[in-house]
Design an enzyme around this catalytic site. Structure first.
Site: not given
Length: 458
Positions: A450, A146-148, A251
């Site tokens: 994010t 989910i970050e990258s 998130y």
């Protein structure tokens, strides 16, 4: 007659003393461990004593009873990493409309998931190993999804970089070096250690993983202020009760959705490619500067593969200060060492050049046989960014002398200026906000990068 009655009474007493097992279902549905816990142990009787026969009319026995299913052996290493991750799930499950929105978002993007899994296959084993060694929930290994989307060179509008999306200040706080040659935020091993250090600190600070994750996305100071605000109002201070930006609100539900899909991909119609439960890469060290292209050639791996494993090196040459770590496919380390030992040509074909006052970058590029775009790219200047006098450029080295590769600081982060508002500009901003709201309804939760410790501005 008296003896027969005594024998009958003894048999009844034996039957009464034995535990009763009720098999309401076929015996194949009972795990072996369950059966062993309710049946009395039977000692071996090689002499055949104390045995008795029951007539077939009283208790029919099947000739070949169906076999019991194999029990799960948690001491055996799972064949695939996904099962290993499932075995280590430890975060409390969250069920909410936001989770369902995120599940739907991912379930409708098979190609996106396939690309993410393909990228993750290089790094996932190392990350799972690191997470398990710290006793952390295995869901943490899914956080880069989910970050990258496991893109090692992902770069957000908040200037966050790497698979763990560290912004410069947080990266420096957790020991990630950033200079002209190297950005530790993109170093898979260094950034993973820093991210887990940061997450452990946040967990100790807030006492729950959902708040720790919110702080990883939003920043610990922001979460602390939100908690203090709720305390002042006499309100609960859990993740669900805090007021936070939309990106942070989504998130944890986003991570829960990814967890749910990994746990049961078939339920969501997702084909999840298996990732081998074994190291993909090994670390080797070098004590000499070396070109990126040459290092890839000596390891006999494609340049793209080498860069994917070593994305922290920002220039076409790897500058070594003492020694530097390179990551190579597990079966290529010996090849690299042997070829490096036998290589008798220069290892570096680049050197630095300082732009003089009044000298144009076009002139420097032409003198070294490069286009202006190539010169600016290898030197770390974006397309339209002006190259002022005194700037350090990277140019091809000439001759056999050792190239000049000084230790240089990272380029300063240039923050975008906020335009002054006007009546016309206000209308434009409002139109953009309306369009953004429409996009958000189509793709809830904003699945862009994010950044650790700061919400991205998209």
């Amino acid at each position: 007659m008296h003896l027969s009655r005594s024998l009958l009474l003894a048999a009844v007493l034996v039957c009464i003393s034995m535990p009763v097992v009720a098999f309401d279902q076929p015996d194949e549905v009972f795990p072996a461990a369950t059966l062993a816990s309710v049946l009395p142990p039977v000692a071996p009787d090689p002499a055949g004593a104390n045995t008795f026969e029951i007539s077939s009319a009283q208790a029919p026995v099947a000739a070949d009873p169906p076999p019991l299913p194999a029990t799960m052996d948690l001491t055996a290493a799972p064949v695939g990493l996904w099962q290993r991750i499932r075995n280590g799930f430890g975060l409390p499950d969250l069920s909410s409309p936001l989770v369902r929105e995120q599940e739907e978002w991912y379930a409708n993007r098979q190609e996106y998931i396939s690309r993410t899994v393909a990228r993750s296959s290089r790094y996932l084993y190392h990350i799972v190993e690191a997470v398990e060694k710290r006793g952390m929930p295995s869901e943490i290994a899914l956080l880069p999804i989910i970050e990258s989307a496991y893109n090692p060179v992902a770069y957000s509008h908040a200037h966050a970089s790497g698979i763990w999306q560290f912004i410069p200040s947080t990266g420096k706080r957790y020991g990630l070096q950033q200079n002209f040659w190297y950005d530790g935020r993109r170093d898979v091993m260094a950034a993973t250690q820093a991210a887990l250090d940061y997450l452990e600190t946040l967990y100790e600070m807030f006492g729950s993983w959902d708040l720790a994750l919110a702080a990883y996305n939003w920043g610990e100071n922001a979460v602390s202020r939100a908690i203090a605000k709720n305390l002042a109002k006499g309100l609960p201070t859990d993740y669900q009760s805090l007021t936070m930006p939309k990106e942070t609100r989504y998130y944890v539900p986003k991570l829960q959705a990814v967890k749910n899909i990994i746990a049961d991909p078939a339920r969501y119609g997702i084909a999840l490619e298996e990732v081998a439960n074994q190291p993909y890469f090994v670390a080797v060290t070098t004590t000499r500067h070396i070109d990126v292209k040459l290092a890839a050639r000596l390891a006999e791996v494609p340049l793209e593969e080498f860069i994917s494993l070593n994305p922290a090196y920002s220039r076409p040459v790897i500058r070594v200060d003492g020694e530097q770590t390179l990551l190579l496919p597990a079966d290529k380390a010996d090849t690299f060492r042997a070829n490096l030992e036998n290589h008798n040509q220069p290892l570096v074909s680049w050197q630095t050049y300082k732009l003089k006052s009044g000298e144009g970058v076009e002139h420097v590029a032409r003198r070294h046989g490069l286009s202006v775009a190539q010169l600016k790219q290898v030197s770390g200047f974006s397309g339209r960014r002006r190259v002022p006098p005194g700037s350090t450029l990277l140019v091809p080295a000439g001759g056999s002398a050792a190239p000049h590769l000084p230790n240089l600081p990272a380029s300063p982060v240039v923050l975008a200026k906020t335009p002054k508002k006007s009546a016309k500009n206000a209308q434009t901003v409002q139109a953009r906000k309306t369009a953004k709201k429409s996009r958000n309804r189509q793709a809830p939760g904003n699945h862009g990068q994010t950044g650790a410790g700061k919400v991205a501005l998209h």
